[in-house]
Scaffold this motif. Sequence first.
Motif, PDB file in Angstrom:
ATOM      1  N   ARG A  25       1.072  -0.567  -0.221  1.00  0.00           N
ATOM      2  CA  ARG A  25       0.040   0.066   0.172  1.00  0.00           C
ATOM      3  C   ARG A  25       0.871   1.655  -0.580  1.00  0.00           C
ATOM      4  N   GLY A  26       0.488   2.512   0.333  1.00  0.00           N
ATOM      5  CA  GLY A  26       0.848   4.063  -0.580  1.00  0.00           C
ATOM      6  C   GLY A  26       1.395   3.787  -1.696  1.00  0.00           C
ATOM      7  N   ALA A  27       0.691   4.979  -2.213  1.00  0.00           N
ATOM      8  CA  ALA A  27       0.558   5.210  -3.618  1.00  0.00           C
ATOM      9  C   ALA A  27       1.881   4.999  -4.662  1.00  0.00           C
ATOM     10  N   ALA A  28       3.338   5.227  -3.946  1.00  0.00           N
ATOM     11  CA  ALA A  28       4.013   5.339  -4.747  1.00  0.00           C
ATOM     12  C   ALA A  28       4.676   3.569  -4.129  1.00  0.00           C
ATOM     13  N   ARG A  68      -7.697  -1.519  -7.564  1.00  0.00           N
ATOM     14  CA  ARG A  68      -7.497   0.057  -6.592  1.00  0.00           C
ATOM     15  C   ARG A  68      -7.891   1.403  -7.288  1.00  0.00           C
ATOM     16  N   SER A 135       3.431   8.163   4.466  1.00  0.00           N
ATOM     17  CA  SER A 135       2.990   8.364   3.177  1.00  0.00           C
ATOM     18  C   SER A 135       4.593   8.571   3.091  1.00  0.00           C
ATOM     19  N   THR A 136       5.580   7.801   1.959  1.00  0.00           N
ATOM     20  CA  THR A 136       6.170   7.701   1.998  1.00  0.00           C
ATOM     21  C   THR A 136       7.004   8.588   1.269  1.00  0.00           C
ATOM     22  N   ASP A 137       6.325   9.786   0.576  1.00  0.00           N
ATOM     23  CA  ASP A 137       6.835  10.881   0.313  1.00  0.00           C
ATOM     24  C   ASP A 137       6.843  11.937   0.678  1.00  0.00           C
ATOM     25  N   ASP A 202      -2.571  10.694  -2.904  1.00  0.00           N
ATOM     26  CA  ASP A 202      -2.568   9.444  -3.516  1.00  0.00           C
ATOM     27  C   ASP A 202      -2.765   9.774  -4.971  1.00  0.00           C
ATOM     28  N   ASN A 212      -6.777  12.809  -0.775  1.00  0.00           N
ATOM     29  CA  ASN A 212      -5.660  11.671   0.144  1.00  0.00           C
ATOM     30  C   ASN A 212      -6.428  10.698   1.199  1.00  0.00           C
ATOM     31  N   LYS A 213      -5.980  10.484   2.417  1.00  0.00           N
ATOM     32  CA  LYS A 213      -6.586   9.615   3.256  1.00  0.00           C
ATOM     33  C   LYS A 213      -7.402  10.268   3.801  1.00  0.00           C
ATOM     34  N   LYS A 238       1.528  11.299  -9.333  1.00  0.00           N
ATOM     35  CA  LYS A 238       0.700  11.651  -8.423  1.00  0.00           C
ATOM     36  C   LYS A 238      -0.833  12.651  -9.241  1.00  0.00           C
TER      37      LYS A 238
HETATM   38  O1  LIG Z   1       3.157   7.270  -2.172  1.00  0.00           O
HETATM   39  P1  LIG Z   1       2.975   7.722  -0.757  1.00  0.00           P
HETATM   40  O2  LIG Z   1       3.850   8.835  -0.651  1.00  0.00           O
HETATM   41  O3  LIG Z   1       4.319   6.761   0.258  1.00  0.00           O
HETATM   42  O4  LIG Z   1       1.472   7.996  -0.367  1.00  0.00           O
HETATM   43  C1  LIG Z   1       0.730   8.169   0.286  1.00  0.00           C
HETATM   44  C2  LIG Z   1      -0.751   8.163   0.175  1.00  0.00           C
HETATM   45  O5  LIG Z   1      -1.646   6.947   0.210  1.00  0.00           O
HETATM   46  C3  LIG Z   1      -1.563   6.221   1.065  1.00  0.00           C
HETATM   47  O6  LIG Z   1      -2.841   5.253   0.610  1.00  0.00           O
HETATM   48  P2  LIG Z   1      -3.544   4.148   0.960  1.00  0.00           P
HETATM   49  O7  LIG Z   1      -2.700   3.659   2.333  1.00  0.00           O
HETATM   50  O8  LIG Z   1      -2.627   3.363  -0.199  1.00  0.00           O
HETATM   51  O9  LIG Z   1      -5.012   3.672   1.188  1.00  0.00           O
HETATM   52  C4  LIG Z   1      -2.113   7.519   2.019  1.00  0.00           C
HETATM   53  O10 LIG Z   1      -3.368   7.538   1.801  1.00  0.00           O
HETATM   54  C5  LIG Z   1      -1.380   8.015   1.990  1.00  0.00           C
HETATM   55  O11 LIG Z   1      -1.001   9.104   2.234  1.00  0.00           O
END
Ligand SMILES: O=P(O)(O)OC[C@H]1O[C@H](OP(=O)(O)O)[C@H](O)[C@@H]1O
Length: 325
Positions: A25-28, A68, A135-137, A202, A212-213, A238
Amino acid sequence: MENRQPDVDPAVVATADDIAAMRTRGAATIADAAAKALATQAERAETTQPAAFERQLRAAAETLYETRPTAVSLPNALRYVLRGMDGETVTELRATTIARAEEFRAELAQAQQRLGEVGSNRLRDGDVVMTHCHSTDALSCLEAALEDGKEIEAIVKETRPRKQGHITAQQLREWGVPVTLIVDNAARRYLDEADHVLVGADSIAADGSVINKIGTSGLAVNARERGVPVMVAAQTLKLHPDTMTGHTVEIEMRDETEVLADDQRADITGERDDDGLIVENPAFDVTPPRHVDAIVTERGQFPPESIVTLMRELFGETTGEPWEP
Ligand SMILES: O=P(O)(O)OC[C@H]1O[C@H](OP(=O)(O)O)[C@H](O)[C@@H]1O
């Protein structure tokens, strides 16, 4: 996930399953996993026919895409890799696709680092940052600030229902950052102690809205009222190209059991067969540009209203499904 596409490699289906179940998980991170999966598909595709090879890659992309709907980093990654698939023979197609996926993954890591340096410039020594989700960013900005020798403290929202704030807290503690973990409902109270709100994204829409979340928009409204600047850390990956032509970003609705487990539901409904109890679980919300101070990308920081100029430069006016030639 049922493999409805017979030519899709099981490793790609496993990646898609992991994304759908949020084990990845996390968009990146999702974008990185998707690019890696396409490289695996390219490596393992068993055909000598170029047309069949391309079909298999497009089917793999579709399988990954269907996991997703909200984070545009996923279709952007798929589109980027597939656009690099080039050649007359399967050998050429395979090599170009794998090389393109590797290039994508390397650029992703570099962009995140560059973004972190830009975001770090907004942070001063001694600042307190409030975070939401993981968020990794966003963390890249904090990491760069720490590397610059700045002392940073964090107020970390736990982020119901999946509590990804715990992942943020874990990372920050590993870096030695003092962390105050709070429930989401306490955010307004603790904003008085924060110098910045720092979140990821996201998707970013052409009008500068930040997707975003769930909970980000309420946090941003409260931050504006308290005079705390809201900084969104988001690689250009993004940016959502479809929003330039009027499309909206689909908000993912997740399973109700993330909010209310079956036994908890039974506590509420008792013996009744109760279809009058509805649980809604949207994973994301939309923060309008007026509540965001800066979008920090690897290309510099932008006021949200001007992000569309960057989108035009990067994507032109082209959109379409990622697997379309
Ligand atoms: O790309 P990075 O910055 O890591 O994450 C970006 C966003 O992705 C996550 O979504 P989820 O937890 O996959 O639903 C969060 O909403 C977070 O802010």
